[in-house]
Design a protein around this motif. Structure first.
Motif, PDB file in Angstrom:
ATOM      1  N   HIS A 250       0.837  -1.204   0.000  1.00  0.00           N
ATOM      2  CA  HIS A 250       0.000   0.000   0.000  1.00  0.00           C
ATOM      3  C   HIS A 250       0.876   1.260   0.000  1.00  0.00           C
ATOM      4  CE1 HIS A 250      -3.231   2.724   0.910  1.00  0.00           C
ATOM      5  NE2 HIS A 250      -2.785   2.978   2.124  1.00  0.00           N
ATOM      6  N   ALA A 251       1.906   1.277   0.860  1.00  0.00           N
ATOM      7  CA  ALA A 251       2.777   2.454   0.968  1.00  0.00           C
ATOM      8  C   ALA A 251       3.675   2.632  -0.249  1.00  0.00           C
ATOM      9  CB  ALA A 251       3.638   2.342   2.234  1.00  0.00           C
ATOM     10  N   MET A 252       3.753   1.626  -1.090  1.00  0.00           N
ATOM     11  CA  MET A 252       4.550   1.692  -2.324  1.00  0.00           C
ATOM     12  C   MET A 252       4.100   2.855  -3.218  1.00  0.00           C
ATOM     13  SD  MET A 252       5.263  -1.716  -4.618  1.00  0.00           S
ATOM     14  CE  MET A 252       3.648  -1.844  -5.401  1.00  0.00           C
ATOM     15  N   MET A 253       2.863   3.343  -2.985  1.00  0.00           N
ATOM     16  CA  MET A 253       2.351   4.473  -3.783  1.00  0.00           C
ATOM     17  C   MET A 253       3.274   5.691  -3.698  1.00  0.00           C
ATOM     18  SD  MET A 253      -0.864   5.518  -1.325  1.00  0.00           S
ATOM     19  CE  MET A 253      -0.648   5.687   0.452  1.00  0.00           C
ATOM     20  N   PHE A 254       3.989   5.837  -2.575  1.00  0.00           N
ATOM     21  CA  PHE A 254       4.894   6.988  -2.426  1.00  0.00           C
ATOM     22  C   PHE A 254       6.110   6.882  -3.345  1.00  0.00           C
ATOM     23  CE2 PHE A 254       2.647   7.148   1.675  1.00  0.00           C
ATOM     24  CZ  PHE A 254       2.352   8.494   1.744  1.00  0.00           C
ATOM     25  N   ARG A 255       6.398   5.681  -3.849  1.00  0.00           N
ATOM     26  CA  ARG A 255       7.594   5.477  -4.684  1.00  0.00           C
ATOM     27  C   ARG A 255       7.239   5.023  -6.100  1.00  0.00           C
ATOM     28  NH1 ARG A 255      11.904   2.774  -0.369  1.00  0.00           N
ATOM     29  NH2 ARG A 255      10.938   3.638   1.508  1.00  0.00           N
ATOM     30  N   MET A 256       5.953   5.027  -6.428  1.00  0.00           N
ATOM     31  CA  MET A 256       5.492   4.640  -7.770  1.00  0.00           C
ATOM     32  C   MET A 256       5.012   5.869  -8.537  1.00  0.00           C
ATOM     33  SD  MET A 256       5.502   1.481  -8.895  1.00  0.00           S
ATOM     34  CE  MET A 256       5.586  -0.231  -8.365  1.00  0.00           C
ATOM     35  N   PRO A 257       5.318   5.951  -9.852  1.00  0.00           N
ATOM     36  CA  PRO A 257       4.818   7.075 -10.651  1.00  0.00           C
ATOM     37  C   PRO A 257       3.308   6.982 -10.850  1.00  0.00           C
ATOM     38  CG  PRO A 257       5.949   5.488 -12.054  1.00  0.00           C
ATOM     39  CD  PRO A 257       6.154   5.025 -10.641  1.00  0.00           C
ATOM     40  N   SER A 258       2.708   8.066 -11.276  1.00  0.00           N
ATOM     41  CA  SER A 258       1.240   8.128 -11.372  1.00  0.00           C
ATOM     42  C   SER A 258       0.668   7.162 -12.397  1.00  0.00           C
ATOM     43  CB  SER A 258       0.801   9.554 -11.722  1.00  0.00           C
ATOM     44  OG  SER A 258       1.356   9.945 -12.969  1.00  0.00           O
ATOM     45  N   ASP A 259       1.452   6.765 -13.409  1.00  0.00           N
ATOM     46  CA  ASP A 259       0.913   5.867 -14.435  1.00  0.00           C
ATOM     47  C   ASP A 259       1.066   4.394 -14.056  1.00  0.00           C
ATOM     48  OD1 ASP A 259       3.722   6.013 -14.786  1.00  0.00           O
ATOM     49  OD2 ASP A 259       3.547   5.359 -16.868  1.00  0.00           O
ATOM     50  N   ILE A 260       1.610   4.111 -12.861  1.00  0.00           N
ATOM     51  CA  ILE A 260       1.714   2.734 -12.383  1.00  0.00           C
ATOM     52  C   ILE A 260       1.039   2.648 -11.021  1.00  0.00           C
ATOM     53  CG2 ILE A 260       3.246   0.821 -11.774  1.00  0.00           C
ATOM     54  CD1 ILE A 260       5.303   1.940 -13.696  1.00  0.00           C
ATOM     55  N   LEU A 261      -0.071   1.934 -10.967  1.00  0.00           N
ATOM     56  CA  LEU A 261      -0.848   1.739  -9.737  1.00  0.00           C
ATOM     57  C   LEU A 261      -1.286   3.058  -9.100  1.00  0.00           C
ATOM     58  CD1 LEU A 261       1.067  -1.202  -7.955  1.00  0.00           C
ATOM     59  CD2 LEU A 261      -1.012  -1.332  -9.327  1.00  0.00           C
ATOM     60  N   GLY A 262      -1.420   4.114  -9.906  1.00  0.00           N
ATOM     61  CA  GLY A 262      -1.886   5.395  -9.372  1.00  0.00           C
ATOM     62  C   GLY A 262      -0.969   5.972  -8.315  1.00  0.00           C
ATOM     63  N   GLY A 263       0.346   5.790  -8.480  1.00  0.00           N
ATOM     64  CA  GLY A 263       1.314   6.236  -7.481  1.00  0.00           C
ATOM     65  C   GLY A 263       1.431   7.747  -7.384  1.00  0.00           C
ATOM     66  N   ILE A 264       2.122   8.205  -6.337  1.00  0.00           N
ATOM     67  CA  ILE A 264       2.260   9.653  -6.117  1.00  0.00           C
ATOM     68  C   ILE A 264       3.722  10.084  -6.021  1.00  0.00           C
ATOM     69  CG2 ILE A 264      -0.024  10.084  -5.128  1.00  0.00           C
ATOM     70  CD1 ILE A 264       1.138   9.721  -2.343  1.00  0.00           C
TER      71      ILE A 264
END
Length: 356
Positions: A250-264
């Motif tokens: 879940h916290a991976m969103m902080f290290r994922m770009p927006s076009d992959i799993l809706g990251g930030i």
């Protein structure tokens, strides 16, 4: 992909047997009354999902795809089981009316649950709400995941829902094997390096909890106007596993770009009104009563590796022409990017360790 969020479309040619289904619904749903109108949710989910409309209310039906299936795949009976077990806990889930294992009704197993009306957000930036409200939406997700991990799984009848202990090691072995044994999508240096690095760095701590496996913003239904989660959806990957690995996904969103799993990753968090990773981790730790997650980097690397392996499988199916989703090639093409991102986390963690 969140089922209740996807746009609806007309039924395919192999339409459901409406009279047979309606008879089952009348038997299993108190006060059920037709007429019944059915539409299918569009999207890439592996289990076909339908909205069942009646004059009084709507329901959702999830079924196994018809035909011959891989062993263990499309286990909607597990989804139904975990949803029913969580019904009387602090974890918000839709009410399930029943599971049908009689293939004579519509051609495959299915279950029916309440249609939860609300909002779905497709990325974790919550850009559709005012900036001063976004942190509350993030915190609502954090709270629900902490609640899930604190459920006494044995007390709600899920003691045998998965193996207890050794979750991360088993997952690394499973996904490494799938990656190495499937030659159609090719190999990649970063992925090969991860296969070697991960087993040598598994943390000693081995907690067990109910894990969702795909906990992110678009797998939740939020209240129509409040920062509150009304229902967590898509329990297809749920099991008994390591809660820290589940939180790290879940916290991976902080290290994922927006076009992959809706990251930030790359978002100016302060300007967007969002907490940073450290604050978000701290909020979770306080809720579950732990000091911190010293192996957070490992768990995030592990989850990126797992996701890269899934993308590798999608790419291989696309190459073979057996992928079911229309965007399989586009998804599969992200495999190398995610593997590179995971290995960059290893290098970052090594640099941090060397500087301390």
């Amino acid at each position: 992909m969140s089922n209740a969020a996807a746009p609806e479309q007309g039924l395919p040619e192999q339409a459901l047997d409406v009279p047979a289904l309606q008879a089952w619904l009348q038997q299993h749903i108190p006060g059920f009354q037709g007429p019944l109108e059915i539409s299918r949710f569009a999207g890439g989910q592996s289990n076909p999902t339908y909205r069942l409309r009646t004059p009084r209310k709507s329901y959702v039906l999830r079924r196994k795809p018809p035909g011959v299936l891989l062993k263990g795949a499309h286990a909607i009976e597990r989804e139904a089981r975990v949803l029913m077990a969580l019904a009387n806990t602090q974890v918000p889930v839709p009410h399930v009316y029943g599971l049908c294992t009689d293939e004579q009704v519509i051609g495959s197993w299915f279950y029916v649950m309440d249609m939860v009306e609300g909002r779905v957000f497709w990325d974790a930036s919550f850009s559709d709400v005012p900036a001063d409200e976004r942190a509350a939406y993030m915190d609502a997700m954090n709270e629900v995941l902490a609640r899930l991990h604190q459920v006494d799984y044995a007390a709600i009848g899920l003691a045998d829902y998965g193996k207890t202990g050794g979750y991360v090691a088993r997952q690394i072995q499973r996904w490494s094997g799938q990656y190495q044994n499937d030659q159609d999508a090719g190999r990649h240096p970063a992925m090969d390096a991860l296969v070697e690095w991960l087993p040598k760095h598994i943390p000693a701590a081995d907690q067990v909890a109910i894990t969702h496996g795909d906990f992110r913003a678009d797998n939740m239904i939020f209240h129509p106007s409040e920062p509150r989660v009304l229902a967590v959806l898509d329990w297809e990957l749920s099991t008994l596993g390591d809660p820290l690995a589940d939180f790290a996904y879940h916290a991976m969103m902080f290290r994922m770009p927006s076009d992959i799993l809706g990251g930030i990753a790359g978002v100016d968090l302060q300007a967007a009104g969002l907490p940073d990773e450290a604050a978000y981790v701290q909020a979770y730790c306080e809720r579950v009563g732990i000091e911190g997650i010293k192996d957070l980097d490992f768990y995030i690397i592990f989850n990126m590796f797992r996701f890269a392996a899934i993308l590798h499988g999608i790419k291989a199916r696309s190459v073979r022409g057996t992928a079911s989703s229309a965007n399989a090639k586009e998804m599969g093409d992200r495999f190398q990017r995610v593997a590179d991102l995971a290995w960059a986390q290893v290098e970052r963690a090594n640099q941090r360790a060397a500087s301390h």
